[in-house]
Design a protein around this motif. Structure first.
Motif, PDB file in Angstrom:
ATOM      1  N   VAL A 387      -6.130  75.572  50.653  1.00  0.00           N
ATOM      2  CA  VAL A 387      -6.644  75.391  49.302  1.00  0.00           C
ATOM      3  C   VAL A 387      -7.235  73.976  49.225  1.00  0.00           C
ATOM      4  O   VAL A 387      -6.530  72.992  49.481  1.00  0.00           O
ATOM      5  N   THR A 388      -8.522  73.912  48.880  1.00  0.00           N
ATOM      6  CA  THR A 388      -9.192  72.602  48.812  1.00  0.00           C
ATOM      7  C   THR A 388      -9.302  72.140  47.351  1.00  0.00           C
ATOM      8  O   THR A 388      -8.668  72.704  46.464  1.00  0.00           O
ATOM      9  N   GLY A 389     -10.132  71.139  47.104  1.00  0.00           N
ATOM     10  CA  GLY A 389     -10.221  70.512  45.789  1.00  0.00           C
ATOM     11  C   GLY A 389     -10.657  71.430  44.666  1.00  0.00           C
ATOM     12  O   GLY A 389     -11.480  72.323  44.846  1.00  0.00           O
ATOM     13  N   ASN A 390     -10.099  71.172  43.474  1.00  0.00           N
ATOM     14  CA  ASN A 390     -10.354  71.956  42.270  1.00  0.00           C
ATOM     15  C   ASN A 390     -11.789  71.732  41.790  1.00  0.00           C
ATOM     16  O   ASN A 390     -12.154  70.649  41.335  1.00  0.00           O
ATOM     17  N   VAL A 391     -12.598  72.776  41.866  1.00  0.00           N
ATOM     18  CA  VAL A 391     -14.002  72.679  41.476  1.00  0.00           C
ATOM     19  C   VAL A 391     -14.137  72.547  39.962  1.00  0.00           C
ATOM     20  O   VAL A 391     -14.936  71.744  39.464  1.00  0.00           O
ATOM     21  N   GLU A 393     -12.295  71.158  37.798  1.00  0.00           N
ATOM     22  CA  GLU A 393     -11.925  69.841  37.287  1.00  0.00           C
ATOM     23  C   GLU A 393     -12.640  68.699  38.021  1.00  0.00           C
ATOM     24  O   GLU A 393     -12.214  67.548  37.960  1.00  0.00           O
ATOM     25  N   ASN A 394     -13.745  69.041  38.711  1.00  0.00           N
ATOM     26  CA  ASN A 394     -14.572  68.057  39.419  1.00  0.00           C
ATOM     27  C   ASN A 394     -13.796  67.293  40.494  1.00  0.00           C
ATOM     28  O   ASN A 394     -14.008  66.101  40.707  1.00  0.00           O
ATOM     29  N   HIS A 395     -12.902  67.989  41.158  1.00  0.00           N
ATOM     30  CA  HIS A 395     -12.154  67.399  42.271  1.00  0.00           C
ATOM     31  C   HIS A 395     -12.505  68.077  43.598  1.00  0.00           C
ATOM     32  O   HIS A 395     -11.696  68.085  44.528  1.00  0.00           O
ATOM     33  N   ALA A 396     -13.704  68.657  43.678  1.00  0.00           N
ATOM     34  CA  ALA A 396     -14.100  69.369  44.896  1.00  0.00           C
ATOM     35  C   ALA A 396     -14.029  68.453  46.117  1.00  0.00           C
ATOM     36  O   ALA A 396     -14.355  67.267  46.034  1.00  0.00           O
ATOM     37  N   THR A 397     -13.583  68.982  47.230  1.00  0.00           N
ATOM     38  CA  THR A 397     -13.493  68.205  48.470  1.00  0.00           C
ATOM     39  C   THR A 397     -14.905  67.888  48.970  1.00  0.00           C
ATOM     40  O   THR A 397     -15.714  68.808  49.155  1.00  0.00           O
ATOM     41  N   PRO A 398     -15.258  66.609  49.178  1.00  0.00           N
ATOM     42  CA  PRO A 398     -16.617  66.228  49.606  1.00  0.00           C
ATOM     43  C   PRO A 398     -16.965  66.746  50.995  1.00  0.00           C
ATOM     44  O   PRO A 398     -16.109  66.795  51.889  1.00  0.00           O
ATOM     45  N   TYR A 399     -18.250  67.114  51.161  1.00  0.00           N
ATOM     46  CA  TYR A 399     -18.747  67.545  52.465  1.00  0.00           C
ATOM     47  C   TYR A 399     -19.061  66.330  53.334  1.00  0.00           C
ATOM     48  O   TYR A 399     -19.323  65.232  52.836  1.00  0.00           O
ATOM     49  N   LEU A 439      -5.540  66.057  54.951  1.00  0.00           N
ATOM     50  CA  LEU A 439      -4.903  67.353  55.206  1.00  0.00           C
ATOM     51  C   LEU A 439      -3.389  67.150  55.095  1.00  0.00           C
ATOM     52  O   LEU A 439      -2.859  66.170  55.619  1.00  0.00           O
ATOM     53  N   HIS A 440      -2.716  68.059  54.434  1.00  0.00           N
ATOM     54  CA  HIS A 440      -1.248  67.948  54.349  1.00  0.00           C
ATOM     55  C   HIS A 440      -0.626  69.291  53.958  1.00  0.00           C
ATOM     56  O   HIS A 440      -1.314  70.204  53.478  1.00  0.00           O
ATOM     57  N   ASP A 441       0.684  69.384  54.176  1.00  0.00           N
ATOM     58  CA  ASP A 441       1.427  70.567  53.770  1.00  0.00           C
ATOM     59  C   ASP A 441       1.586  70.581  52.248  1.00  0.00           C
ATOM     60  O   ASP A 441       1.573  69.531  51.613  1.00  0.00           O
ATOM     61  N   ALA A 442       1.715  71.778  51.665  1.00  0.00           N
ATOM     62  CA  ALA A 442       1.888  71.908  50.212  1.00  0.00           C
ATOM     63  C   ALA A 442       2.971  72.944  49.957  1.00  0.00           C
ATOM     64  O   ALA A 442       2.693  74.137  49.750  1.00  0.00           O
ATOM     65  N   THR A 443       4.189  72.505  49.966  1.00  0.00           N
ATOM     66  CA  THR A 443       5.337  73.418  49.814  1.00  0.00           C
ATOM     67  C   THR A 443       5.396  74.039  48.426  1.00  0.00           C
ATOM     68  O   THR A 443       6.062  75.061  48.226  1.00  0.00           O
ATOM     69  N   ASN A 456      -7.680  76.262  40.461  1.00  0.00           N
ATOM     70  CA  ASN A 456      -6.315  75.759  40.650  1.00  0.00           C
ATOM     71  C   ASN A 456      -6.192  75.040  41.991  1.00  0.00           C
ATOM     72  O   ASN A 456      -5.167  75.140  42.670  1.00  0.00           O
ATOM     73  N   GLY A 457      -7.254  74.325  42.329  1.00  0.00           N
ATOM     74  CA  GLY A 457      -7.238  73.624  43.601  1.00  0.00           C
ATOM     75  C   GLY A 457      -6.528  72.286  43.520  1.00  0.00           C
ATOM     76  O   GLY A 457      -5.916  71.933  42.509  1.00  0.00           O
ATOM     77  N   SER A 458      -6.652  71.509  44.580  1.00  0.00           N
ATOM     78  CA  SER A 458      -5.987  70.211  44.675  1.00  0.00           C
ATOM     79  C   SER A 458      -6.826  69.129  43.991  1.00  0.00           C
ATOM     80  O   SER A 458      -7.845  69.398  43.376  1.00  0.00           O
ATOM     81  N   HIS A 459      -6.389  67.889  44.162  1.00  0.00           N
ATOM     82  CA  HIS A 459      -7.153  66.746  43.659  1.00  0.00           C
ATOM     83  C   HIS A 459      -8.219  66.302  44.668  1.00  0.00           C
ATOM     84  O   HIS A 459      -8.808  65.231  44.523  1.00  0.00           O
ATOM     85  N   GLY A 460      -8.472  67.106  45.676  1.00  0.00           N
ATOM     86  CA  GLY A 460      -9.465  66.805  46.704  1.00  0.00           C
ATOM     87  C   GLY A 460      -8.934  67.009  48.106  1.00  0.00           C
ATOM     88  O   GLY A 460      -9.701  67.178  49.055  1.00  0.00           O
ATOM     89  N   CYS A 461      -7.600  66.983  48.256  1.00  0.00           N
ATOM     90  CA  CYS A 461      -6.993  67.160  49.575  1.00  0.00           C
ATOM     91  C   CYS A 461      -7.085  68.612  50.044  1.00  0.00           C
ATOM     92  O   CYS A 461      -7.405  69.518  49.272  1.00  0.00           O
TER      93      CYS A 461
END
Length: 486
Positions: A387-391, A393-399, A439-443, A456-461
């Motif tokens: 799961v990548t950054g929340n689109v 909420e403008n937290h999409a993971t940069p290319y 990159l990290h685990d998300a328990t 419902n993505g991450s803050h960019g991670c």
């Protein structure tokens, strides 16, 4: 014969003495005549050769100036001239009127020369009255704003149109053949030529000026036969035809003749290389062409197919200082040459062979499929949904292609939520590659992949299942490329 008989008589000697009184009288008369002549000549020179006023019957440009001093004559001529006007006609229609009163006429020198033209002309005017009809140039001062406004508002200027624009011949710098591109004769207006013609009509005191556009078509200053163009071609062939190429990673760049010229200075036949221009060229053009940081890359996906990606901080920069020295040397030698570009860090043989600076070990993050792949020495060792950054909420993971900064275990990630509240998340495996993004685990997540990231993505991670994150952690290393693409 007696001695007494050989002696001359005293009477004879006395008869040969000069008449002093008579000679003195003649000398006095001669001096008086000379002085009289000089006085007459001086008076004549003063009144004829160097007169204070114009002689009778004198005119300047048809304006009577007899018995006037130079200043008086100037004032009268200018005053009369400023009462005139010039109509500009085009196809029988009046398009402008230039009032001479709008101009100033600096004719002091010309009037002074007319009053005192020199000995021979002064003599001629003394005996020939027609020589007193004097013509002088009444060149107006064309720099005033009134003239410019009237000129530019003329329909023949304001509404001028053309089908072909006149162009000078020039030497093409597109390649090292340096061909001469011929001149073009167009039908565009030569404004400077028209201004000059109108100025002459004003100076000549004309009341009307007829415009014929063909008379004022712009003509090329340089043709293909011009000495300057031919000299330019010879110069280019002699000094700018050298071919200097630098090979980068899967690319190369050859200096253009125009670029070479900007870095050279010539004084006669002596050539010097401009260090400042070389520095600017290496920093700008050469760096952008050969450095791979942020470059556009077309790559094969570990999941199949190809993709294009640009941006990021991974790549190789050229060594500017070393490349400056190399370019300086090549320009001085003036010979065709090809060199490998010099980078700030060495590129491995395997990367050179593959033609890519990515190499065969990397992490790939496919945003579209929400998948992470890990490739080690050309083999895919891991594949997992993420799961990548929340689109939303403008937290999409940069290319981009990034450098894996480091890796660490048991880290608390802190930040702010969209509502402004703080958060702190413990992760067991932390692998940052873009500032605070990694990159990290998300328990705390029970599912991965799909469209979760949209709302419902991450803050960019890049969130990963715990077990897969541990496996990835065992494969990656600092400096490894991390590719994020659509």
């Amino acid at each position: 014969m007696s001695e007494q008989g050989n002696q001359p008589s005293v009477k004879a000697e006395r008869s040969k003495k000069p008449n002093v009184r008579y000679d003195y009288k003649r000398m006095t008369i001669a001096v008086v005549i000379v002085i009289a002549v000089l006085i007459i000549l001086g008076v004549w020179i003063h009144h004829v050769v160097r007169p204070s006023v114009f002689p009778s019957g004198s005119t300047i440009n048809g304006i009577r100036v007899e018995n006037l001093t130079a200043k008086q004559a100037e004032k009268k001529v200018v005053s009369k001239w400023q009462s005139k006007s010039l109509k500009v006609m085009d196809k029988g229609q009046q398009v402008a009127v230039f009032n001479h009163s709008e101009f100033t006429y600096n004719i002091s020198k010309e009037v002074e020369n007319a009053l005192h033209p020199g000995f021979s002309k002064a003599m001629s005017r003394t005996f020939h009255k027609d020589q007193r009809q004097i013509k002088i140039a009444m060149n107006p001062d064309m720099s005033n704003s009134s003239f410019e406004t009237t000129f530019n508002n003329m329909s023949i200027v304001k509404n001028d149109s053309y089908t072909t624009k006149t162009k000078n011949a020039y030497v093409s710098m597109k390649n090292r053949k340096f061909k001469i591109v011929k001149e073009v004769y167009g039908d565009n207006l030569d404004k400077a030529k028209l201004k000059k013609a109108i100025a002459k009509a004003i100076a000549d005191g004309k009341s009307s000026f007829t415009y014929n556009k063909k008379d004022y078509y712009a003509k090329p200053k340089y043709t293909s036969k011009s000495k300057k163009v031919l000299a330019r071609q010879a110069f280019c062939k002699r000094h700018l035809g050298v071919k200097i190429t630098y090979k980068g990673l899967n690319t190369s760049y050859t200096l253009t003749p125009k670029e070479i010229e900007t870095m050279l200075k010539f004084s006669g036949d002596k050539k010097t290389v401009k260090a400042s221009a070389v520095k600017s060229f290496v920093k700008g053009t050469l760096s952008s062409k050969l450095s791979t940081v942020g470059a556009v890359r077309k790559l094969k996906s570990a999941g199949g197919g190809t993709y294009t990606v640009a941006g990021g901080n991974y790549g190789y920069n050229i060594s500017k200082s070393k490349m400056e020295k190399l370019v300086m040397s090549d320009l001085k030698n003036d010979k065709d040459v090809t060199h490998d570009a010099i980078y700030t860090k060495n590129i491995s043989a395997s990367k050179l062979k593959s033609g890519s600076d990515i190499g065969n070990s990397y992490v790939e993050v496919n945003i579209s499929t929400q998948t992470v792949y890990c490739v080690i020495k050309g083999k895919k060792v891991l594949s997992t949904p993420v799961v990548t950054g929340n689109v939303a909420e403008n937290h999409a993971t940069p290319y981009g292609v990034f450098v894996l900064n480091y890796k660490a275990t048991n880290v608390n990630l802190k930040g702010q939520n969209a509502d402004g509240s703080d958060y702190s998340s413990h992760v067991s495996y932390w692998m940052p590659f873009n500032g605070g993004i990694g990159l990290h685990d998300a328990t705390w997540r029970s599912s991965f992949g799909g469209s979760i990231y949209q709302t419902n993505g991450s803050h960019g991670c890049v969130n990963m299942p715990s077990g897969v994150a541990a496996s990835l952690y065992s494969h990656v290393y600092a400096g490894m490329p991390v590719i994020v693409h659509a």
